[in-house]
Design a protein around this motif. Structure first.
Motif, PDB file in Angstrom:
ATOM      1  N   ALA A 165       1.099  -0.908  -0.437  1.00  0.00           N
ATOM      2  CA  ALA A 165      -0.139   0.497  -0.311  1.00  0.00           C
ATOM      3  C   ALA A 165       0.894   1.571   0.324  1.00  0.00           C
ATOM      4  O   ALA A 165       1.099   2.450  -0.629  1.00  0.00           O
ATOM      5  N   ALA A 166       2.579   0.972   0.966  1.00  0.00           N
ATOM      6  CA  ALA A 166       2.945   2.231   0.778  1.00  0.00           C
ATOM      7  C   ALA A 166       3.143   2.668  -0.439  1.00  0.00           C
ATOM      8  O   ALA A 166       3.591   3.487  -1.314  1.00  0.00           O
ATOM      9  N   GLY A 167       3.811   0.911  -1.513  1.00  0.00           N
ATOM     10  CA  GLY A 167       4.620   1.379  -2.219  1.00  0.00           C
ATOM     11  C   GLY A 167       3.501   2.717  -3.249  1.00  0.00           C
ATOM     12  O   GLY A 167       3.920   2.566  -4.306  1.00  0.00           O
ATOM     13  N   ARG A 168       1.942   1.860  -3.369  1.00  0.00           N
ATOM     14  CA  ARG A 168       0.781   2.239  -4.414  1.00  0.00           C
ATOM     15  C   ARG A 168       0.927   4.115  -3.841  1.00  0.00           C
ATOM     16  O   ARG A 168       0.776   4.230  -4.933  1.00  0.00           O
TER      17      ARG A 168
ATOM     18  N   ARG B  99      -0.269  -4.695  -8.431  1.00  0.00           N
ATOM     19  CA  ARG B  99       0.930  -5.148  -8.819  1.00  0.00           C
ATOM     20  C   ARG B  99       1.169  -5.097  -7.084  1.00  0.00           C
ATOM     21  O   ARG B  99       0.835  -4.113  -6.428  1.00  0.00           O
ATOM     22  N   HIS B 100       2.217  -5.520  -6.913  1.00  0.00           N
ATOM     23  CA  HIS B 100       2.616  -5.355  -5.322  1.00  0.00           C
ATOM     24  C   HIS B 100       4.205  -4.667  -5.661  1.00  0.00           C
ATOM     25  O   HIS B 100       4.806  -5.770  -6.110  1.00  0.00           O
ATOM     26  N   PHE B 101       4.717  -3.251  -5.070  1.00  0.00           N
ATOM     27  CA  PHE B 101       5.740  -2.758  -5.181  1.00  0.00           C
ATOM     28  C   PHE B 101       6.342  -2.992  -3.378  1.00  0.00           C
ATOM     29  O   PHE B 101       6.134  -1.767  -2.400  1.00  0.00           O
ATOM     30  N   LEU B 102       7.368  -3.482  -2.585  1.00  0.00           N
ATOM     31  CA  LEU B 102       8.287  -2.974  -1.950  1.00  0.00           C
ATOM     32  C   LEU B 102       9.062  -1.691  -1.990  1.00  0.00           C
ATOM     33  O   LEU B 102       8.644  -1.086  -0.262  1.00  0.00           O
TER      34      LEU B 102
END
Length: 322
Positions: free
Chosen positions: A60-63, A93-96
């Protein structure tokens, strides 16, 4: 007499550097687009245990960071960057991590990291940025599908990559800058999934980044493909406990790059020994007819063998790939 071949290699390396510099510097300087503004990313707490809840918060922070960069790109009128960011911001999509500044930095996860027993970290080579991210994403997607359930692939765009036609691609400078960030990221993954088998997959100039970062990395395998060198003379110089692998497709132009180093007063030109040579000392794997950008192409021998290495299996020989 013995010094002549070495001197000849040095002259060829220097000549290649001078040719690229004389052509690339004015061209790249004239053609380089203006920087796309983006806000600084929010500070992130250490990942900790990679539970579904922890990962959901990190994604969520990455988004949020991507959406902030999207708004900045829209205000700047850069439609290409805005389109790329809009695609990245979708919930699937998932961003660390994400940073839209200076060409972009990102770490995108493919697969379920919270349950992964095998993790592959892709380190890309030259000309990779947020605007040219599609190839890295396609390779990560293909590898995760090849690995199947119980695996995760992380596309790590964690540094400012050099241009393929630029003086920087002939020196380890960008890799030296990138290595500390790669070490921190791998350490964070190891803390998050301490029982997972983690492999570092290093394409093209990404091999130099991996070579500079290798010492002390908590990974099982380091896989070099399409590699112009690692910045060192042999696998032992990487000072790693990981198994070092190297493969090159018969269609890869990087085989024609001079494999040597020339130390000049102001920099080092050249990226060292050829990783697929016997003298380098890496374990070889068959890559079929792969071209420089084809190693993770679905259905290819190179993809199958890279996936086998990540899974702890022996790579298949040429001609035995189904």
């Amino acid at each position: 007499m013995a010094s002549r071949p070495r001197s000849s290699r040095c002259r060829r390396t220097l000549l290649a550097a001078l040719v690229i510099a004389s052509v690339a510097v004015p061209v790249s300087g004239a053609a380089r687009p203006s920087a796309v503004p983006a806000p600084a990313p929010a500070a992130l707490a250490p990942l900790g245990a990679a539970t579904p809840a922890v990962l959901a918060g990190r994604y969520a922070a990455g988004r949020d960071g991507i959406r902030a960069a999207l708004r900045a790109a829209e205000r700047h009128g850069d439609h290409r960057r805005a389109a790329a960011l809009r695609a990245m911001a979708v919930p699937a999509r998932h961003f660390l991590s994400f940073d839209g500044r200076d060409g972009g930095r990102a770490a995108e996860v493919f697969g379920d990291l919270s349950r992964a027993g095998r993790i592959a970290v892709l380190v890309p080579g030259s000309d990779t940025s947020l605007d040219r991210y599609a190839r890295l994403r396609a390779g990560a997607t293909a590898l995760q599908r090849e690995l199947g359930e119980g695996s995760a692939v992380v596309a790590w765009l964690g540094y400012r990559t050099p241009g393929t036609v630029s003086p920087e691609v002939l020196t380890p400078g960008r890799a030296d800058d990138a290595a500390p960030a790669l070490r921190r990221f791998v350490a964070e993954l190891a803390a998050a999934r301490p029982t997972a088998r983690t492999s570092l997959l290093c394409h093209s100039y990404g091999s130099v980044v991996c070579g500079r970062a290798a010492a002390g990395l908590d990974v099982t395998d380091i896989v070099l493909y399409g590699s112009p060198g690692t910045g060192g003379d042999n696998a032992a110089a990487l000072r790693t406990r990981a198994t070092v692998w190297a493969g090159r497709g018969t269609g890869d132009w990087v085989a024609r790059v001079p494999h040597t180093r020339l130390r000049l007063p102001f920099c080092t030109v050249g990226l060292g020994a050829d990783p697929v040579s016997r003298e380098f000392g890496a374990r070889g794997f068959a890559a079929g007819g792969a071209g420089h950008s084809d190693y993770l192409k679905p259905g290819s021998l190179s993809l199958a063998n890279i996936a086998r290495i990540v899974s702890g299996l022996a790579p298949a020989e040429e001609g035995r790939h189904a």
